[in-house]
Scaffold this active site. Structure first.
Site, short mmCIF file in Angstrom:
data_model
loop_
_atom_site.label_atom_id
_atom_site.label_comp_id
_atom_site.label_asym_id
_atom_site.label_seq_id
_atom_site.Cartn_x
_atom_site.Cartn_y
_atom_site.Cartn_z
N LYS A 22 0.84 -1.29 -0.01
CA LYS A 22 0.00 0.16 -0.06
C LYS A 22 0.89 1.23 -0.04
O LYS A 22 0.52 2.34 -0.71
CB LYS A 22 -0.75 0.08 1.29
CG LYS A 22 -1.51 1.45 1.58
CD LYS A 22 -2.28 1.34 2.79
CE LYS A 22 -1.52 1.62 4.29
NZ LYS A 22 -1.39 2.92 4.45
N ILE A 123 0.85 18.58 8.76
CA ILE A 123 1.48 18.50 7.42
C ILE A 123 2.46 19.46 7.27
O ILE A 123 2.84 19.78 6.30
CB ILE A 123 0.36 18.47 6.31
CG1 ILE A 123 -0.63 19.81 6.52
CG2 ILE A 123 -0.31 17.34 6.17
CD1 ILE A 123 -1.30 19.98 5.21
N LEU A 125 5.85 19.63 7.81
CA LEU A 125 7.07 19.37 7.09
C LEU A 125 6.71 19.19 5.63
O LEU A 125 7.58 19.43 4.75
CB LEU A 125 7.39 17.86 7.42
CG LEU A 125 7.83 17.67 9.12
CD1 LEU A 125 7.98 16.50 9.45
CD2 LEU A 125 9.14 18.52 9.56
N ASP A 305 4.47 0.74 12.19
CA ASP A 305 3.46 0.11 11.43
C ASP A 305 3.36 -1.63 11.93
O ASP A 305 2.50 -2.45 11.69
CB ASP A 305 3.19 0.09 9.93
CG ASP A 305 2.94 1.17 9.49
OD1 ASP A 305 2.50 2.34 10.13
OD2 ASP A 305 2.92 1.45 8.20
N ARG A 397 -7.87 -1.23 4.67
CA ARG A 397 -7.03 0.00 3.95
C ARG A 397 -5.66 -0.57 3.66
O ARG A 397 -5.14 0.03 2.84
CB ARG A 397 -6.93 0.97 5.29
CG ARG A 397 -8.14 1.53 5.70
CD ARG A 397 -8.09 2.60 6.78
NE ARG A 397 -7.18 3.86 6.07
CZ ARG A 397 -7.51 5.12 6.13
NH1 ARG A 397 -8.19 5.33 7.18
NH2 ARG A 397 -6.99 6.22 5.64
C1 UD1 Z 1 3.97 7.15 6.40
C2 UD1 Z 1 3.04 5.61 6.20
C3 UD1 Z 1 2.57 5.13 7.55
C4 UD1 Z 1 3.89 5.03 8.52
C5 UD1 Z 1 4.50 6.16 8.62
C6 UD1 Z 1 5.77 6.23 9.39
C7 UD1 Z 1 2.50 5.86 3.67
C8 UD1 Z 1 1.21 5.90 2.78
N1 UD1 Z 1 2.15 5.82 5.11
O1 UD1 Z 1 2.91 7.71 6.75
O2 UD1 Z 1 2.21 3.68 7.31
O3 UD1 Z 1 3.06 4.74 9.81
O4 UD1 Z 1 4.96 6.39 7.26
O5 UD1 Z 1 6.62 5.27 8.92
O6 UD1 Z 1 3.60 5.65 3.33
N2 UD1 Z 1 4.78 14.75 11.06
C9 UD1 Z 1 4.74 15.86 11.33
N3 UD1 Z 1 4.44 16.92 10.31
C10 UD1 Z 1 4.23 16.54 8.87
C11 UD1 Z 1 4.61 15.11 8.57
C12 UD1 Z 1 4.74 14.19 9.72
O7 UD1 Z 1 4.91 16.19 12.17
O8 UD1 Z 1 4.15 17.31 8.15
C13 UD1 Z 1 5.00 13.63 12.03
C14 UD1 Z 1 3.82 12.70 12.13
O9 UD1 Z 1 2.58 13.35 12.94
C15 UD1 Z 1 4.23 11.45 12.61
C16 UD1 Z 1 5.81 11.30 12.07
O10 UD1 Z 1 6.01 12.66 11.68
O11 UD1 Z 1 4.27 11.60 14.15
C17 UD1 Z 1 5.85 10.44 11.09
O12 UD1 Z 1 5.03 10.60 9.87
P1 UD1 Z 1 5.43 10.62 8.32
O13 UD1 Z 1 6.98 9.90 8.29
O14 UD1 Z 1 5.14 11.83 7.70
O15 UD1 Z 1 4.36 9.39 8.14
P2 UD1 Z 1 3.34 9.26 6.95
O16 UD1 Z 1 3.80 9.69 5.60
O17 UD1 Z 1 2.07 10.21 7.34
#
Ligand code: UD1
Length: 423
Positions: A22, A123, A125, A305, A397
């Site tokens: 996924k 979001i 970052l 995960d 999902r």
């Molecule tokens: C991706 C995976 C998800 C996995 C996660 C961490 C996909 C579709 N999903 O999610 O299954 O659990 O990586 O391995 O690939 N954060 C911020 N600001 C941001 C973005 C993230 O603070 O702009 C924080 C999030 O709240 C979280 C951490 O960073 O605590 C990790 O998030 P991120 O690595 O971005 O995960 P996803 O890309 O959402």
């Protein structure tokens, strides 16, 4: 609402082939709109998140159709740059489209995306990375307006290696003139897969899998056929299923190179893993052993995960296991339900202390997020009596027909009110 009914006690045995990931498919679906030509995703799994992403692409004017396991994306008629609010709230990965939409239309509008309720998941970052490429961003009443008219190649540094933000900015940079260097990026294998896909489309990206990604801008990309990588989390979940039932299972199409942290914990618990080519066999011990400590980390650390599934295993291990969830701040939703089944899990902030018990008992429980739901299914496989898991559709999902997979290995499991027609 879908319900899974599982009667525990069967040892899993047999063979099963892991489906496509996924987390590789979703960003690749977003990247497909970087060209006007057709893209074919081979062996695309039937998952609800894939269905939601397809619906978002359709709303933006793309044609998305399935022929068996091949998903065809035709972005030629794409005209929209506004992410549909309702759909975007269903799936956090909608945010991946921001970079590609900006590349095509030099503007994009999004609301805050949704997804599983496992933490704040802001979001910032993503937005900071795009700002560093020259995108002007303003927020108005929960709507984010992005102006990409002055986008240009350059340097992007991430304060934290976010998977999605790395992918988003990587996609935004491939068609910018000149060189973009992304530092402190996430190193997840699915990012390497996205790089491979982009390069097959004609992009020039290197470095994925390391801390720095370099993108040399090209002027045009073309459509391709591509088979994304197998799902390391699905593979890990199925190995955990074999482990908790005391079974012996062979999995095919396993990305073992990307699974060292998970395999090492399974070994620490007493499982024997042998591999041959892309196949791996797990022999579970009669009784699992507790692990000393499990800390979730960005890749190559232990994946968040897989935290819920290992916590489920720890409930029946001999001894006390300690888990620390470092990635998401609210990812122990499954602990209360496991305790309803007789487990002894104590949560204190980001730490879980799990004292192994002799037996679990069937109970009525609720899947609160995708991986937590899978963890409840694992516990149910070894519990005495019947477990009923409500909101089982959340499991769809990220797992294609989990009940079919487990039943094919001997589990007693069935779904009520099935709803599995996903795009
Ligand atoms: C991706 C995976 C998800 C996995 C996660 C961490 C996909 C579709 N999903 O999610 O299954 O659990 O990586 O391995 O690939 N954060 C911020 N600001 C941001 C973005 C993230 O603070 O702009 C924080 C999030 O709240 C979280 C951490 O960073 O605590 C990790 O998030 P991120 O690595 O971005 O995960 P996803 O890309 O959402």
């Amino acid at each position: 609402m879908d319900v899974l009914r599982i009667r525990g006690g069967r040892r899993l045995t047999g063979e099963w082939t892991v489906h496509t990931a996924k987390n590789a498919v979703l960003p690749i679906m977003a990247a497909a709109v970087l060209t006007a030509e057709k893209t074919f995703l081979e062996d695309c799994p039937f998952l609800s998140d894939v269905g939601y992403m397809a619906d978002i692409l359709r709303t933006l004017g793309c044609r998305v159709a399935r022929s068996g396991r091949t998903l065809e994306i035709d972005p030629q008629g794409m005209s929209g740059y506004e992410m549909p609010d309702g759909l975007a709230k269903k799936i956090r990965s909608s945010i991946f489209l921001l970079g590609p939409i900006l590349t095509r239309f030099h503007k994009a509008t999004v609301t805050f995306p949704g997804g599983c309720e496992i933490g704040l998941r802001p979001i910032d970052l993503h937005l900071s990375g795009l700002r560093q490429l020259g995108v002007e961003i303003r927020e108005e009443g929960g709507v984010i307006h992005c102006d990409g008219r002055h986008m240009c190649a350059g340097s992007v540094h991430f304060d934290y290696p976010s998977v999605g933000a790395t992918e988003n900015v990587m996609m935004a940079a491939v068609l910018l003139k000149g060189r973009t260097v992304l530092t402190n990026v996430a190193r997840e294998p699915e990012i390497v897969d996205l790089q491979q896909f982009l390069n097959r489309m004609g992009a020039k990206v290197r470095g994925a899998g390391s801390h720095t990604i370099v993108v040399e801008g090209v002027s045009k990309l073309h459509g391709v056929s591509y088979r994304p990588m197998p799902d390391r989390i699905v593979a890990g979940t199925m190995l955990a299923a074999a482990a908790i039932t005391g079974g012996t299972v062979r999995l095919e199409r396993v990305p073992l190179e990307d699974m060292h942290a998970v395999c090492s914990k399974l070994r620490e618990m007493g499982c024997v893993l042998t591999h041959q080519g892309e196949g791996v066999t797990l022999h579970a011990p009669e009784k699992l052993r507790a692990f000393a400590q499990l800390q979730t980390q960005p890749h190559p650390g232990f994946p968040t995960d897989m935290q819920a599934q290992l916590l489920a295993l720890a409930t029946l291990a001999s001894g006390t296991s300690v888990l620390v969830e470092n990635v998401f701040e609210n990812r122990y939703g499954h602990a209360g339900d496991l305790n309803r089944m007789g487990a002894d899990v104590l949560i204190n902030g980001r730490t879980a202390v799990v004292r192994g018990v002799k037996e679990l008992y069937g109970a009525q429980v609720t899947a609160r997020d995708l991986r937590g739901g899978a963890a409840l299914a694992l516990a149910a496989l070894r519990a005495n009596g019947e477990t009923v898991i409500e909101q089982a559709q959340l499991i769809d999902r990220g797992y294609e027909d989990l009940e079919g997979a487990l039943a094919s290995l001997g589990a007693e499991i069935r779904r009520e009110t099935t709803n599995s027609e996903y795009t």
